[in-house]
Design an enzyme around this catalytic site. Structure first.
Site, PDB file in Angstrom:
ATOM      1  N   HIS A 286       0.823  -1.216   0.000  1.00  0.00           N
ATOM      2  CA  HIS A 286       0.000   0.000   0.000  1.00  0.00           C
ATOM      3  C   HIS A 286       0.854   1.263   0.000  1.00  0.00           C
ATOM      4  CE1 HIS A 286      -3.588  -2.426   1.805  1.00  0.00           C
ATOM      5  NE2 HIS A 286      -3.350  -2.693   0.539  1.00  0.00           N
TER       6      HIS A 286
ATOM      7  N   CYS B 296       3.222  23.908  -9.540  1.00  0.00           N
ATOM      8  CA  CYS B 296       2.187  24.070 -10.570  1.00  0.00           C
ATOM      9  C   CYS B 296       0.800  24.321  -9.989  1.00  0.00           C
ATOM     10  CB  CYS B 296       2.160  22.836 -11.472  1.00  0.00           C
ATOM     11  SG  CYS B 296       1.333  21.424 -10.728  1.00  0.00           S
TER      12      CYS B 296
ATOM     13  N   CYS C 137       2.067  17.369 -11.772  1.00  0.00           N
ATOM     14  CA  CYS C 137       3.421  17.431 -12.326  1.00  0.00           C
ATOM     15  C   CYS C 137       4.314  16.419 -11.607  1.00  0.00           C
ATOM     16  CB  CYS C 137       3.985  18.856 -12.245  1.00  0.00           C
ATOM     17  SG  CYS C 137       4.497  19.379 -10.606  1.00  0.00           S
TER      18      CYS C 137
HETATM   19 ZN   LIG Z   1       2.751  20.130  -9.425  1.00  0.00          ZN
END
Ligand SMILES: [Zn+2]
Length: 258
Positions: free
Chosen positions: A125, A162, A136
């Site tokens: 897991h 991002c 990203c």
């Molecule tokens: Zn990112």
């Protein structure tokens, strides 16, 4: 129980290849309240939102309402803060030192096996301390990015590169096992073990109970260490009805005697 422990210790001494399959019960001895490896803070209870914890911690919820999933990931993360590996993890790592053919297949996401020193480790897991951006390639850890769940941040956490959503590298409810884990399990099934021990797991996942069932078919000795009875209890050759840390410490004492 002592005689079962000494029998199991004798088999381990004669074995070259040993498989430990570990679950929530092992980490429970670290004071971690575990819920099928994710945190047992919610046993049989519904969340504030009135939904079962499995739904809150599912891949579907993360996609639709990441703030809900993250709220509980955060609660679990902060509840686990400061917990560390216990004698059970330690004994498994010690056995690997004297028996390099020892492997650990764990459903736990807490990193305790690695910090205790286990090298041949399969985390089906994955691991909650690793975080990644869903958009990203940004990767980080909960220690670095969330101060180990020590400082509150707006949830869900956002990627500094991002602005995408950050998530932990764990398999949430309803999500598929990662390809890497599937390949490792497949490889494990082709290995020959001399003894297979299930420690603190209820065995509800097929990839957790599978190796025990295969061992049983091949006449390989099987052991269950669990204070409770599970679907594996009637199947194994040796049932040690005790907590993981206590039982494994007992086994190690027998091994070091000889
Ligand atoms: Zn990112």
């Amino acid at each position: 129980m002592d005689s079962i422990i000494s029998k199991v210790a004798k088999i381990i001494e004669k074995s070259g290849n040993i498989l430990f399959i570990t679950g929530a019960g092992l980490s429970a001895d670290s004071g971690l309240l575990t819920y099928r490896g994710i945190g047992g803070l919610y046993d049989d209870k519904h969340t504030d939102e009135g939904i079962p914890i499995e739904d809150a911690l599912s891949g579907e919820m993360l996609a639709k309402h990441p703030e809900i999933t993250w709220k509980y990931l955060w609660q679990i993360g902060s509840a686990c803060k400061g917990a560390k590996f216990n004698r059970g993890h330690e004994v498994i790592a010690l056995i690997e030192k004297i028996k390099p053919g020892t492997w650990v297949l764990t459903q736990n996401i807490d990193d305790f096996h690695r910090s205790a020193g286990s090298k041949n480790l399969i985390e089906v897991h994955e691991n909650a301390s690793e975080l990644y951006c869903t958009k990203c390639r940004f990767r980080t850890t909960s220690e670095v990015f969330l101060a180990g769940y020590g400082t509150a941040v707006p949830l869900p956490p956002k990627c500094p590169e991002c602005g995408g959503m950050i998530r932990p590298n764990v398999v949430l409810f309803g999500e598929m096992l990662p390809e890497k884990a599937l390949q490792q399990i497949y490889r494990l099934e082709s290995m020959k073990f001399d003894i297979v021990l299930s420690v603190g797991t209820s065995g509800v996942f097929p990839y957790i109970s599978g190796p025990v069932i295969l061992a049983r078919q091949d006449g390989v000795p099987t052991v269950e260490i669990n204070p409770c009875d599970t679907i594996l209890s009637k199947m194994v050759d040796f049932k040690i009805k005790a907590g993981a840390a206590e039982a494994l410490d007992g086994i190690w004492k027998e091994i070091s005697k000889s």
